[in-house]
Design an enzyme around this catalytic site. Structure first.
Site, PDB file in Angstrom:
ATOM      1  N   MET A  24       0.850  -1.205   0.000  1.00 22.82           N
ATOM      2  CA  MET A  24       0.000   0.000   0.000  1.00 22.82           C
ATOM      3  C   MET A  24       0.882   1.250   0.000  1.00 22.82           C
ATOM      4  O   MET A  24       0.411   2.351   0.323  1.00 22.82           O
ATOM      5  CB  MET A  24      -0.944  -0.009   1.200  1.00 22.82           C
ATOM      6  CG  MET A  24      -1.911  -1.199   1.144  1.00 22.82           C
ATOM      7  SD  MET A  24      -3.466  -0.903   1.967  1.00 22.82           S
ATOM      8  CE  MET A  24      -2.913  -0.678   3.637  1.00 22.82           C
ATOM      9  N   HIS A  28       9.055   1.116   3.361  1.00 23.03           N
ATOM     10  CA  HIS A  28      10.132   1.135   4.353  1.00 23.03           C
ATOM     11  C   HIS A  28      10.994  -0.105   4.121  1.00 23.03           C
ATOM     12  O   HIS A  28      10.730  -0.909   3.207  1.00 23.03           O
ATOM     13  CB  HIS A  28       9.558   1.186   5.773  1.00 23.03           C
ATOM     14  CG  HIS A  28       8.495   0.155   6.031  1.00 23.03           C
ATOM     15  ND1 HIS A  28       8.748  -1.204   6.017  1.00 23.03           N
ATOM     16  CD2 HIS A  28       7.165   0.274   6.263  1.00 23.03           C
ATOM     17  CE1 HIS A  28       7.644  -1.857   6.268  1.00 23.03           C
ATOM     18  NE2 HIS A  28       6.651  -0.988   6.406  1.00 23.03           N
ATOM     19  N   HIS A  31       9.328  -3.523   3.401  1.00 24.72           N
ATOM     20  CA  HIS A  31       8.907  -3.755   2.013  1.00 24.72           C
ATOM     21  C   HIS A  31      10.130  -4.046   1.142  1.00 24.72           C
ATOM     22  O   HIS A  31      10.102  -4.944   0.292  1.00 24.72           O
ATOM     23  CB  HIS A  31       8.213  -2.515   1.435  1.00 24.72           C
ATOM     24  CG  HIS A  31       6.949  -2.103   2.134  1.00 24.72           C
ATOM     25  ND1 HIS A  31       6.852  -0.957   2.890  1.00 24.72           N
ATOM     26  CD2 HIS A  31       5.718  -2.690   2.174  1.00 24.72           C
ATOM     27  CE1 HIS A  31       5.615  -0.839   3.355  1.00 24.72           C
ATOM     28  NE2 HIS A  31       4.912  -1.874   2.949  1.00 24.72           N
ATOM     29  N   GLN A  55     -10.451  -2.889   2.043  1.00 22.83           N
ATOM     30  CA  GLN A  55      -9.966  -3.548   3.264  1.00 22.83           C
ATOM     31  C   GLN A  55      -9.997  -2.631   4.491  1.00 22.83           C
ATOM     32  O   GLN A  55      -9.568  -3.011   5.570  1.00 22.83           O
ATOM     33  CB  GLN A  55      -8.571  -4.124   3.047  1.00 22.83           C
ATOM     34  CG  GLN A  55      -7.457  -3.104   2.902  1.00 22.83           C
ATOM     35  CD  GLN A  55      -6.156  -3.766   2.477  1.00 22.83           C
ATOM     36  OE1 GLN A  55      -6.046  -4.315   1.392  1.00 22.83           O
ATOM     37  NE2 GLN A  55      -5.158  -3.742   3.358  1.00 22.83           N
ATOM     38  N   GLN A 150      -2.737 -12.411   7.657  1.00 21.54           N
ATOM     39  CA  GLN A 150      -2.909 -12.190   6.209  1.00 21.54           C
ATOM     40  C   GLN A 150      -2.221 -13.291   5.407  1.00 21.54           C
ATOM     41  O   GLN A 150      -2.761 -13.786   4.417  1.00 21.54           O
ATOM     42  CB  GLN A 150      -2.321 -10.812   5.865  1.00 21.54           C
ATOM     43  CG  GLN A 150      -2.289 -10.483   4.401  1.00 21.54           C
ATOM     44  CD  GLN A 150      -1.939  -9.020   4.175  1.00 21.54           C
ATOM     45  OE1 GLN A 150      -2.804  -8.157   4.253  1.00 21.54           O
ATOM     46  NE2 GLN A 150      -0.684  -8.729   3.906  1.00 21.54           N
ATOM     47  N   VAL A 173      10.901  -7.212   9.463  1.00 20.43           N
ATOM     48  CA  VAL A 173      12.058  -6.322   9.631  1.00 20.43           C
ATOM     49  C   VAL A 173      11.715  -5.330  10.744  1.00 20.43           C
ATOM     50  O   VAL A 173      10.606  -4.782  10.779  1.00 20.43           O
ATOM     51  CB  VAL A 173      12.382  -5.587   8.313  1.00 20.43           C
ATOM     52  CG1 VAL A 173      13.539  -4.615   8.506  1.00 20.43           C
ATOM     53  CG2 VAL A 173      12.700  -6.594   7.212  1.00 20.43           C
ATOM     54  N   LEU A 181       8.781  -2.550  11.674  1.00 14.22           N
ATOM     55  CA  LEU A 181       8.562  -1.458  10.729  1.00 14.22           C
ATOM     56  C   LEU A 181       7.146  -1.552  10.183  1.00 14.22           C
ATOM     57  O   LEU A 181       6.651  -2.640   9.902  1.00 14.22           O
ATOM     58  CB  LEU A 181       9.563  -1.534   9.579  1.00 14.22           C
ATOM     59  CG  LEU A 181      11.035  -1.333   9.927  1.00 14.22           C
ATOM     60  CD1 LEU A 181      11.864  -1.282   8.654  1.00 14.22           C
ATOM     61  CD2 LEU A 181      11.259  -0.070  10.741  1.00 14.22           C
TER      62      LEU A 181
HETATM   63  P1  AMP Z   1       1.489  -3.042   3.422  1.00 10.98           P
HETATM   64  O1  AMP Z   1       2.076  -1.982   2.539  1.00 10.98           O
HETATM   65  O2  AMP Z   1       1.482  -2.670   4.859  1.00 10.98           O
HETATM   66  O3  AMP Z   1       0.191  -3.562   2.912  1.00 10.98           O
HETATM   67  O4  AMP Z   1       2.502  -4.280   3.348  1.00 10.98           O
HETATM   68  C1  AMP Z   1       2.878  -4.853   2.125  1.00 10.98           C
HETATM   69  C2  AMP Z   1       3.676  -6.097   2.400  1.00 10.98           C
HETATM   70  O5  AMP Z   1       4.832  -5.759   3.164  1.00 10.98           O
HETATM   71  C3  AMP Z   1       2.903  -7.145   3.219  1.00 10.98           C
HETATM   72  O6  AMP Z   1       3.210  -8.436   2.730  1.00 10.98           O
HETATM   73  C4  AMP Z   1       3.445  -6.932   4.605  1.00 10.98           C
HETATM   74  O7  AMP Z   1       3.363  -8.067   5.429  1.00 10.98           O
HETATM   75  C5  AMP Z   1       4.898  -6.597   4.306  1.00 10.98           C
HETATM   76  N1  AMP Z   1       5.506  -5.879   5.434  1.00 10.98           N
HETATM   77  C6  AMP Z   1       5.022  -4.793   6.072  1.00 10.98           C
HETATM   78  N2  AMP Z   1       5.832  -4.458   7.106  1.00 10.98           N
HETATM   79  C7  AMP Z   1       6.843  -5.367   7.118  1.00 10.98           C
HETATM   80  C8  AMP Z   1       7.984  -5.568   7.946  1.00 10.98           C
HETATM   81  N3  AMP Z   1       8.254  -4.774   8.977  1.00 10.98           N
HETATM   82  N4  AMP Z   1       8.788  -6.610   7.665  1.00 10.98           N
HETATM   83  C9  AMP Z   1       8.520  -7.442   6.622  1.00 10.98           C
HETATM   84  N5  AMP Z   1       7.466  -7.304   5.806  1.00 10.98           N
HETATM   85  C10 AMP Z   1       6.630  -6.277   6.048  1.00 10.98           C
END
Ligand code: AMP
Length: 276
Positions: A24, A28, A31, A55, A150, A173, A181
């Site tokens: 989304m 960071h 990602h 969502q 998820q 991470v 993060l």
């Molecule tokens: P989001 O942008 O929050 O929807 O996350 C996109 C993807 O990045 C999802 O698969 C998340 O699980 C993954 N993600 C978000 N934060 C972290 C993190 N700190 N460490 C590893 N993967 C992450």
């Protein structure tokens, strides 16, 4: 790096081995770790940046979800990502949301943990991820363990709906402090961030207690609530110890069990988890 806005733009890459990282935005290092791994396991890496309206609940942060598209594109360009898909809402939902066909994940896994408090969240996640999988047609879907529930739900959807995509899940991470993060960490002031690192400290304290031989769920949960109570401004929304694949509650903690937690710090909701 090529930035695509239209789903029809994808047809030229379908013959290559594609790894796909849906996001989304407000990227960071969490990602970027997914992207780096995606590069190692496929010929082509596609990242999507799409804040998916289906969502978010009515009272959630859709309107103010953090955005930094220019910075995101620069980060992805620096990693030499092949394609970034940045669709507008009407590219993904051209016929609106009123009459939308939705993917309904099984309630046994979708109504637990986050799903208990975000009733239609995982239905929205499944719907958009299925649409994105059909658009990008990746060989591999790369997800983060940060959003553990998820990953469980999407793996089940892929299995149940005969989708030919492999799922790769990568570890969370964290900042040096232990704080996972998250794009939503942008909402936190420094003082709140300092408080938020208690979440991971509490999970680690629980793991230490378990490794010392105590598998009593109540004791392990107490260890977590006791650690978090050091900071009166953190309110626990849920704290569960469950099977990592089925998300069913356990009578006793066991190796491989999932501890999942959601908290609020001044109305900012943060989630984290740890495998025992
Ligand atoms: P989001 O942008 O929050 O929807 O996350 C996109 C993807 O990045 C999802 O698969 C998340 O699980 C993954 N993600 C978000 N934060 C972290 C993190 N700190 N460490 C590893 N993967 C992450």
């Amino acid at each position: 790096m090529i930035v695509l806005e239209k789903k029809s733009d994808f047809s030229s890459i379908y013959h290559k081995k594609i790894a796909f990282v849906p996001t989304m935005g407000c990227l960071h290092q969490g990602h970027l770790a997914l992207v780096e791994q995606a590069k190692k396991i496929a010929e082509i890496v596609v990242v999507s940046i799409f804040i998916n309206p289906t969502q978010f609940g009515k009272n959630e942060d859709l309107a103010k979800y953090p955005k930094q598209l220019k910075k995101d594109l620069k980060m992805l360009e620096d990693l030499a990502v092949d394609y970034v898909f940045v669709p507008k809402n009407d590219e993904i939902y051209p016929y609106g949301l009123d009459q939308l066909t939705l993917v309904c994940p099984p309630s046994k896994i979708a109504k637990k943990l986050c799903g208990k408090f975000r009733p239609n969240h995982f239905q929205g996640v499944c719907t958009v991820v299925l649409k994105l999988l059909n658009i990008v047609k990746p060989n591999i879907l790369v997800l983060g363990a940060k959003d553990w529930q998820q990953t469980v739900i999407l793996k089940k959807m892929i299995l149940d709906l005969e989708i030919k995509t492999e799922v790769v899940i990568l570890p969370t991470v964290r900042e040096k402090s232990g704080l996972a993060l998250s794009s939503r960490n942008q909402y936190l002031k420094q003082v709140e961030k300092n408080k938020a690192c208690l979440i991971f400290q509490a999970l680690q304290a629980a793991k230490a207690l378990f490794l010392s031989g105590n598998s009593n769920i109540k004791d392990i949960k107490n260890e977590i609530t006791k650690t978090i109570a050091k900071e009166p401004n953190i309110e626990i929304q849920y704290l569960e110890i469950c099977h990592k694949d089925t998300l069913q509650s356990l009578k006793k903690a066991q190796k491989g069990a999932l501890i999942a937690i959601a908290v609020f710090i001044n109305h900012i909701r943060l989630i984290d988890n740890l495998i025992l």
